[in-house]
Design a protein around this motif. Sequence first.
Motif, PDB file in Angstrom:
ATOM      1  N   LEU A  44       7.307   2.562  -5.872  1.00 26.69           N
ATOM      2  CA  LEU A  44       7.242   3.277  -4.602  1.00 26.69           C
ATOM      3  C   LEU A  44       6.701   4.680  -4.840  1.00 26.69           C
ATOM      4  CD1 LEU A  44       7.900   3.701  -1.574  1.00 26.69           C
ATOM      5  CD2 LEU A  44      10.192   4.423  -2.315  1.00 26.69           C
ATOM      6  N   GLU A  45       5.694   5.065  -4.040  1.00 20.09           N
ATOM      7  CA  GLU A  45       5.107   6.398  -4.134  1.00 20.09           C
ATOM      8  C   GLU A  45       4.937   6.981  -2.732  1.00 20.09           C
ATOM      9  OE1 GLU A  45       1.965   6.300  -7.648  1.00 20.09           O
ATOM     10  OE2 GLU A  45       1.831   4.522  -6.355  1.00 20.09           O
ATOM     11  N   LYS A  46       4.867   8.305  -2.670  1.00 20.95           N
ATOM     12  CA  LYS A  46       4.605   9.002  -1.415  1.00 20.95           C
ATOM     13  C   LYS A  46       3.343   9.835  -1.580  1.00 20.95           C
ATOM     14  CE  LYS A  46       6.361  11.945   2.182  1.00 20.95           C
ATOM     15  NZ  LYS A  46       7.189  13.026   2.591  1.00 20.95           N
ATOM     16  N   SER A  47       2.511   9.846  -0.544  1.00 22.35           N
ATOM     17  CA  SER A  47       1.292  10.639  -0.561  1.00 22.35           C
ATOM     18  C   SER A  47       1.638  12.117  -0.433  1.00 22.35           C
ATOM     19  CB  SER A  47       0.385  10.224   0.598  1.00 22.35           C
ATOM     20  OG  SER A  47      -0.772  11.027   0.625  1.00 22.35           O
ATOM     21  N   SER A  48       1.018  12.892  -1.299  1.00 24.46           N
ATOM     22  CA  SER A  48       1.202  14.343  -1.265  1.00 24.46           C
ATOM     23  C   SER A  48      -0.164  14.978  -1.501  1.00 24.46           C
ATOM     24  CB  SER A  48       2.193  14.777  -2.339  1.00 24.46           C
ATOM     25  OG  SER A  48       2.338  16.181  -2.348  1.00 24.46           O
ATOM     26  N   GLY A  49      -0.833  15.327  -0.414  1.00 22.80           N
ATOM     27  CA  GLY A  49      -2.178  15.878  -0.556  1.00 22.80           C
ATOM     28  C   GLY A  49      -3.142  14.824  -1.054  1.00 22.80           C
ATOM     29  N   ASN A  50      -3.755  15.093  -2.201  1.00 20.27           N
ATOM     30  CA  ASN A  50      -4.735  14.169  -2.775  1.00 20.27           C
ATOM     31  C   ASN A  50      -4.172  13.280  -3.871  1.00 20.27           C
ATOM     32  OD1 ASN A  50      -6.768  15.168  -1.138  1.00 20.27           O
ATOM     33  ND2 ASN A  50      -7.309  16.787  -2.582  1.00 20.27           N
ATOM     34  N   HIS A  51      -2.858  13.224  -4.023  1.00 17.67           N
ATOM     35  CA  HIS A  51      -2.286  12.382  -5.070  1.00 17.67           C
ATOM     36  C   HIS A  51      -1.007  11.706  -4.584  1.00 17.67           C
ATOM     37  CE1 HIS A  51      -0.152  16.212  -5.587  1.00 17.67           C
ATOM     38  NE2 HIS A  51       0.800  15.519  -6.174  1.00 17.67           N
ATOM     39  N   TRP A  52      -0.542  10.766  -5.396  1.00 14.53           N
ATOM     40  CA  TRP A  52       0.677  10.021  -5.103  1.00 14.53           C
ATOM     41  C   TRP A  52       1.790  10.521  -6.005  1.00 14.53           C
ATOM     42  CZ3 TRP A  52       0.843   7.005  -0.961  1.00 14.53           C
ATOM     43  CH2 TRP A  52      -0.356   6.508  -0.454  1.00 14.53           C
ATOM     44  N   VAL A  53       2.981  10.669  -5.449  1.00 18.47           N
ATOM     45  CA  VAL A  53       4.162  11.081  -6.197  1.00 18.47           C
ATOM     46  C   VAL A  53       5.095   9.881  -6.303  1.00 18.47           C
ATOM     47  CG1 VAL A  53       6.170  12.608  -6.234  1.00 18.47           C
ATOM     48  CG2 VAL A  53       3.961  13.459  -5.374  1.00 18.47           C
ATOM     49  N   LYS A  54       5.403   9.496  -7.537  1.00 18.11           N
ATOM     50  CA  LYS A  54       6.280   8.345  -7.762  1.00 18.11           C
ATOM     51  C   LYS A  54       7.710   8.701  -7.376  1.00 18.11           C
ATOM     52  CE  LYS A  54       7.733   5.204 -11.428  1.00 18.11           C
ATOM     53  NZ  LYS A  54       7.537   4.881 -12.843  1.00 18.11           N
ATOM     54  N   GLU A  77      11.381  10.671   4.759  1.00 18.66           N
ATOM     55  CA  GLU A  77      10.681  11.594   5.655  1.00 18.66           C
ATOM     56  C   GLU A  77       9.449  10.908   6.213  1.00 18.66           C
ATOM     57  OE1 GLU A  77       9.738  14.768   2.982  1.00 18.66           O
ATOM     58  OE2 GLU A  77      11.772  15.582   3.016  1.00 18.66           O
ATOM     59  N   GLN A  78       8.962  11.422   7.334  1.00 18.28           N
ATOM     60  CA  GLN A  78       7.719  10.907   7.877  1.00 18.28           C
ATOM     61  C   GLN A  78       6.597  11.157   6.874  1.00 18.28           C
ATOM     62  OE1 GLN A  78       6.960  12.390  11.812  1.00 18.28           O
ATOM     63  NE2 GLN A  78       8.851  11.560  12.640  1.00 18.28           N
ATOM     64  N   GLY A  79       5.641  10.246   6.834  1.00 18.96           N
ATOM     65  CA  GLY A  79       4.524  10.403   5.913  1.00 18.96           C
ATOM     66  C   GLY A  79       3.914   9.070   5.541  1.00 18.96           C
ATOM     67  N   ILE A  80       3.029   9.111   4.574  1.00 22.35           N
ATOM     68  CA  ILE A  80       2.330   7.932   4.076  1.00 22.35           C
ATOM     69  C   ILE A  80       2.941   7.548   2.730  1.00 22.35           C
ATOM     70  CG2 ILE A  80       0.099   6.948   3.422  1.00 22.35           C
ATOM     71  CD1 ILE A  80       0.279   7.734   6.380  1.00 22.35           C
ATOM     72  N   TYR A  81       3.318   6.284   2.605  1.00 23.04           N
ATOM     73  CA  TYR A  81       3.946   5.762   1.396  1.00 23.04           C
ATOM     74  C   TYR A  81       3.136   4.581   0.875  1.00 23.04           C
ATOM     75  CZ  TYR A  81       8.063   8.524   2.593  1.00 23.04           C
ATOM     76  OH  TYR A  81       8.923   9.555   2.871  1.00 23.04           O
ATOM     77  N   LYS A  82       3.343   4.277  -0.403  1.00 25.00           N
ATOM     78  CA  LYS A  82       2.691   3.117  -1.017  1.00 25.00           C
ATOM     79  C   LYS A  82       3.706   2.366  -1.856  1.00 25.00           C
ATOM     80  CE  LYS A  82      -0.375   3.902  -4.272  1.00 25.00           C
ATOM     81  NZ  LYS A  82      -1.625   4.096  -5.046  1.00 25.00           N
ATOM     82  N   VAL A  83       3.763   1.068  -1.608  1.00 24.54           N
ATOM     83  CA  VAL A  83       4.543   0.161  -2.448  1.00 24.54           C
ATOM     84  C   VAL A  83       3.524  -0.665  -3.214  1.00 24.54           C
ATOM     85  CG1 VAL A  83       6.113  -1.809  -2.463  1.00 24.54           C
ATOM     86  CG2 VAL A  83       6.504   0.059  -0.872  1.00 24.54           C
ATOM     87  N   THR A  84       3.590  -0.625  -4.545  1.00 28.19           N
ATOM     88  CA  THR A  84       2.665  -1.394  -5.372  1.00 28.19           C
ATOM     89  C   THR A  84       3.425  -2.498  -6.085  1.00 28.19           C
ATOM     90  OG1 THR A  84       1.286   0.561  -5.710  1.00 28.19           O
ATOM     91  CG2 THR A  84       0.949  -1.289  -7.215  1.00 28.19           C
ATOM     92  N   PHE A  85       3.024  -3.728  -5.800  1.00 24.08           N
ATOM     93  CA  PHE A  85       3.608  -4.896  -6.444  1.00 24.08           C
ATOM     94  C   PHE A  85       2.768  -5.208  -7.674  1.00 24.08           C
ATOM     95  CE2 PHE A  85       4.586  -5.099  -1.952  1.00 24.08           C
ATOM     96  CZ  PHE A  85       5.917  -5.483  -1.914  1.00 24.08           C
ATOM     97  N   LYS A  86       3.368  -5.209  -8.855  1.00 26.17           N
ATOM     98  CA  LYS A  86       2.654  -5.447 -10.117  1.00 26.17           C
ATOM     99  C   LYS A  86       2.516  -6.950 -10.343  1.00 26.17           C
ATOM    100  CE  LYS A  86       2.392  -1.070 -11.198  1.00 26.17           C
ATOM    101  NZ  LYS A  86       1.156  -0.379 -11.490  1.00 26.17           N
ATOM    102  N   THR A  87       1.639  -7.566  -9.581  1.00 28.63           N
ATOM    103  CA  THR A  87       1.511  -9.022  -9.571  1.00 28.63           C
ATOM    104  C   THR A  87       0.870  -9.582 -10.837  1.00 28.63           C
ATOM    105  OG1 THR A  87      -0.522  -8.726  -8.318  1.00 28.63           O
ATOM    106  CG2 THR A  87       1.476  -9.156  -7.064  1.00 28.63           C
ATOM    107  N   GLY A  88      -0.044  -8.825 -11.437  1.00 30.45           N
ATOM    108  CA  GLY A  88      -0.702  -9.310 -12.660  1.00 30.45           C
ATOM    109  C   GLY A  88       0.291  -9.557 -13.776  1.00 30.45           C
ATOM    110  N   ASP A  89       1.204  -8.628 -13.964  1.00 31.57           N
ATOM    111  CA  ASP A  89       2.245  -8.789 -14.990  1.00 31.57           C
ATOM    112  C   ASP A  89       3.115 -10.011 -14.695  1.00 31.57           C
ATOM    113  OD1 ASP A  89       1.283  -6.461 -16.146  1.00 31.57           O
ATOM    114  OD2 ASP A  89       2.856  -5.192 -15.287  1.00 31.57           O
ATOM    115  N   TRP A  90       3.452 -10.200 -13.413  1.00 31.22           N
ATOM    116  CA  TRP A  90       4.303 -11.324 -13.024  1.00 31.22           C
ATOM    117  C   TRP A  90       3.597 -12.656 -13.295  1.00 31.22           C
ATOM    118  CZ3 TRP A  90       4.311 -15.416  -9.579  1.00 31.22           C
ATOM    119  CH2 TRP A  90       5.537 -16.043  -9.382  1.00 31.22           C
ATOM    120  N   PHE A  91       2.327 -12.762 -12.899  1.00 29.17           N
ATOM    121  CA  PHE A  91       1.590 -14.007 -13.144  1.00 29.17           C
ATOM    122  C   PHE A  91       1.406 -14.253 -14.644  1.00 29.17           C
ATOM    123  CE2 PHE A  91       0.193 -13.773  -8.659  1.00 29.17           C
ATOM    124  CZ  PHE A  91       0.522 -15.065  -8.288  1.00 29.17           C
TER     125      PHE A  91
END
Length: 133
Positions: A44-54, A77-91
Amino acid sequence: MLKQFLPLSTLLFTSMAFAQNNPLSVHVLNLENGLPSANVEVVLEKSSGNHWVKLNQQFTGANGRITALFPENQQLEQGIYKVTFKTGDWFKKHHQNTFFPEVPVIFKVDGSVSHYHIPLLLSPYGYSTYRGN
């Protein structure tokens, strides 16, 4: 003798209460067999300017779920978030090839709901996601 089990039961109750109050959960299902995908790494990461904060990183449980992905001592908090599923490792662990080494899901928290749920339906060469509840 019952006193030995009180701390464990208290811990389980506290964990369950936190999961119910946590604002973010995910669920991964394998479309090939319809079964939950256990041990998928999720970041899980949150957008902060031009980068993502884990913010957090966990693995799905036996039921393919993470019921409390948002960090315990923080407020969503309100904002843009990213959830990254590490599917390659799982497969790879399951001796399968995949076209998608990871599935990033970027979403907007606008404060209109108290809980966000992100399901991922997964196969080696495709995936689907949506806003769950």
